[in-house]
Design a protein around this motif. Structure first.
Motif, PDB file in Angstrom:
ATOM      1  N   TYR A 155       7.108 103.885  85.701  1.00 41.83           N
ATOM      2  CA  TYR A 155       7.942 102.552  85.727  1.00 41.83           C
ATOM      3  C   TYR A 155       9.461 103.011  85.959  1.00 41.83           C
ATOM      4  N   LYS A 156      10.285 102.413  86.942  1.00 43.07           N
ATOM      5  CA  LYS A 156      11.511 102.446  87.101  1.00 43.07           C
ATOM      6  C   LYS A 156      12.270 101.361  87.123  1.00 43.07           C
ATOM      7  N   ARG A 157      13.380 101.369  86.747  1.00 47.60           N
ATOM      8  CA  ARG A 157      14.443 100.509  86.822  1.00 47.60           C
ATOM      9  C   ARG A 157      15.153 100.192  88.144  1.00 47.60           C
ATOM     10  N   ILE A 158      15.339  99.214  88.665  1.00 47.86           N
ATOM     11  CA  ILE A 158      15.955  98.853  89.863  1.00 47.86           C
ATOM     12  C   ILE A 158      17.267  98.453  89.684  1.00 47.86           C
ATOM     13  N   ILE A 159      18.402  98.854  90.321  1.00 47.03           N
ATOM     14  CA  ILE A 159      19.607  98.556  90.533  1.00 47.03           C
ATOM     15  C   ILE A 159      19.794  97.294  91.272  1.00 47.03           C
ATOM     16  N   LEU A 166      14.649 110.987  78.583  1.00 44.89           N
ATOM     17  CA  LEU A 166      14.182 110.083  77.293  1.00 44.89           C
ATOM     18  C   LEU A 166      15.076 109.078  76.876  1.00 44.89           C
ATOM     19  N   SER A 167      16.388 109.455  76.557  1.00 47.08           N
ATOM     20  CA  SER A 167      17.354 108.572  75.990  1.00 47.08           C
ATOM     21  C   SER A 167      17.318 107.067  76.913  1.00 47.08           C
ATOM     22  N   THR A 168      17.462 107.571  78.164  1.00 48.56           N
ATOM     23  CA  THR A 168      17.408 106.277  78.967  1.00 48.56           C
ATOM     24  C   THR A 168      16.035 105.439  78.987  1.00 48.56           C
ATOM     25  N   ALA A 169      15.200 106.124  78.917  1.00 52.10           N
ATOM     26  CA  ALA A 169      13.862 105.387  78.655  1.00 52.10           C
ATOM     27  C   ALA A 169      13.567 104.692  77.471  1.00 52.10           C
ATOM     28  N   ILE A 170      14.039 105.327  76.361  1.00 54.37           N
ATOM     29  CA  ILE A 170      14.125 104.550  75.120  1.00 54.37           C
ATOM     30  C   ILE A 170      14.965 103.282  75.232  1.00 54.37           C
ATOM     31  N   TRP A 171      15.989 103.318  76.107  1.00 55.37           N
ATOM     32  CA  TRP A 171      16.977 101.977  75.902  1.00 55.37           C
ATOM     33  C   TRP A 171      16.073 101.222  76.954  1.00 55.37           C
TER      34      TRP A 171
END
Length: 422
Positions: free
Chosen positions: A103-107, A135-140
């Motif tokens: 899964y990816k975030r979308i801007i 990993l840090s971004t995925a946690i957020w």
């Protein structure tokens, strides 16, 4: 160490406390959050599949063991809500366990006007990265993913239809003001509608003890006219409470997590104007559980039985969600009525497909509107009767806290203040 037998065997419900929260509820949430982190990472499929049975067991244990009502009959609806939440957690964890791509975030554009299409299909939106998410971004990002049921701002929401809205062009202050006004309206409407339903029979289904909406002492025409009015009002009450919760969430996440109005588009798309069951359930009713129903129900059965199996699978999972929620009130889950309602919705959609193949035209227009209302309301009588017999319809807020009562007291106070009293 918790034994497998303790996890699998039903237990007497225990009141929520710091101890029971940490023992029953916290492990399920931690595992759910971990799955939300892992689904964003490459090469984690085996870990997710291995974690899934443990997550499901802890979710089942929490949902069947905790008592949020503290033994107060009028608060049993809280166990209903807990069961719905944990069943949803289980569905989403299952979906994430078998996800084929990370899964990816979308801007998203800050000033985006929704036009009825999925945001993830827009060429103006871009994926955050083509590489593995740190990993840090995925946690957020898992904080958003864990409560973002429609996938707004994520790449997995392909095919989701978002109702038209200009929220994306509003300032936060404008959006918050409108949302708070809507929240007040929905709270008043929900309270008034529920009160009207209870007044039909305060001693039976209008009480926490529950009772049937089909009054055998009335002639058939009066009996079913009455039950149909109760069903329609209960449907509106369901709509109002879902909208009310959504507005609360929108205010909270915008204030606390600095989200933008574009991340909170409308939840419904005027379902009362639907001209087919397909449009009613497909995109006009809320799509909060769309990902789960498709992944857990529709997709597996469609491999076996094609479109018919896919439609039936989605509604069977929906039936299971509502059944376990009602069963948590410990007045019986009424599986025939609950599953029957959702199965018949699937049958109606399948019949619309048959109609299209035979006539080369979709169910639409005035007759489609009439068909949709008649089919939903007719079968709705039976699921509302199940709610009534379980005591859900009779649940109410203490009078001192009811929004309509507070509004009347407020108006009386200011009428007296300005000399309009007798």
């Amino acid at each position: 160490m918790v034994s497998l037998s303790r996890l699998l065997l039903a237990q007497d419900r225990v009141a929520l406390s710091m101890s029971t929260f940490s023992t029953f509820l916290l492990p399920a949430f931690v595992l759910y959050f971990a799955m939300g982190v892992l689904v964003q990472q490459k090469h984690t499929a085996m870990i997710r599949i291995a974690l899934l049975p443990v997550t499901l067991l802890y979710a089942y244990r929490a949902g069947s063991s905790l008592d949020l009502s503290f033994g107060i009959p009028n608060n049993r609806f809280l166990n209903h809500g807990l069961s719905l939440a944990l069943f949803t957690l289980s569905m989403r964890s299952t979906t994430w366990a078998f996800a084929k791509k990370p899964y990816k975030r979308i801007i998203m554009q800050q000033n985006k006007t929704f036009n009825g299409d999925t945001t993830s299909s827009s060429t103006s939106n871009q994926l955050t990265s083509v590489d593995d998410t740190p990993l840090s971004t995925a946690i957020w990002d898992a904080c958003d993913l864990s409560v973002n049921f429609r996938g707004i701002g994520w790449n997995w929401a392909e095919g989701l239809r978002i109702p038209k809205s200009s929220y994306g062009t509003m300032s936060k202050l404008q959006f918050l003001f409108i949302t708070l006004a809507k929240l007040l309206f929905y709270a008043l409407a929900f309270d008034a509608t529920c009160g009207a339903v209870r007044n039909f029979s305060p001693e039976t289904f209008g009480s926490i003890e529950g009772g049937t909406i089909f009054d055998a002492s009335l002639p058939p025409f009066s009996r079913y006219t009455r039950s149909t009015i109760v069903t329609i009002l209960s449907g509106w009450a369901a709509y109002f409470v879902i909208e009310m919760v959504y507005q609360i969430q929108a205010v909270g996440f915008i204030l606390l997590f600095r989200q933008t109005p574009s991340q909170w588009p409308p939840l419904f798309n005027a379902p009362w104007f639907s001209t087919s069951l397909t449009s009613f359930w497909g995109h006009n009713w809320h799509q909060v559980f769309r990902e789960c129903f498709v992944s857990v129900g529709a997709r597996p059965l469609s491999y076996l039985l094609g479109r018919t199996g896919g439609v039936m699978g989605a509604f069977l999972v929906s039936g299971a969600l509502h059944y376990f929620g009602l069963k948590a009130m410990e007045r019986g889950g009424h599986p025939v009525a609950v599953f029957g309602f959702f199965i018949m919705q699937a049958v109606g959609i399948i019949l619309e497909g048959v109609w299209k193949r035979c006539t080369s035209s979709r169910v639409d227009g005035f007759w489609g509107l009439l068909w949709t209302w008649l089919w939903v309301v007719f079968w709705g009588n039976f699921i509302v009767d199940a709610w009534a017999r379980a005591g859900l319809v009779g649940t109410k807020t203490p009078d001192n806290y009811r929004p309509t009562v507070l509004l009347v007291l407020f108006l009386k106070h200011y009428l007296n203040l300005f000399g309009f009293s007798r």
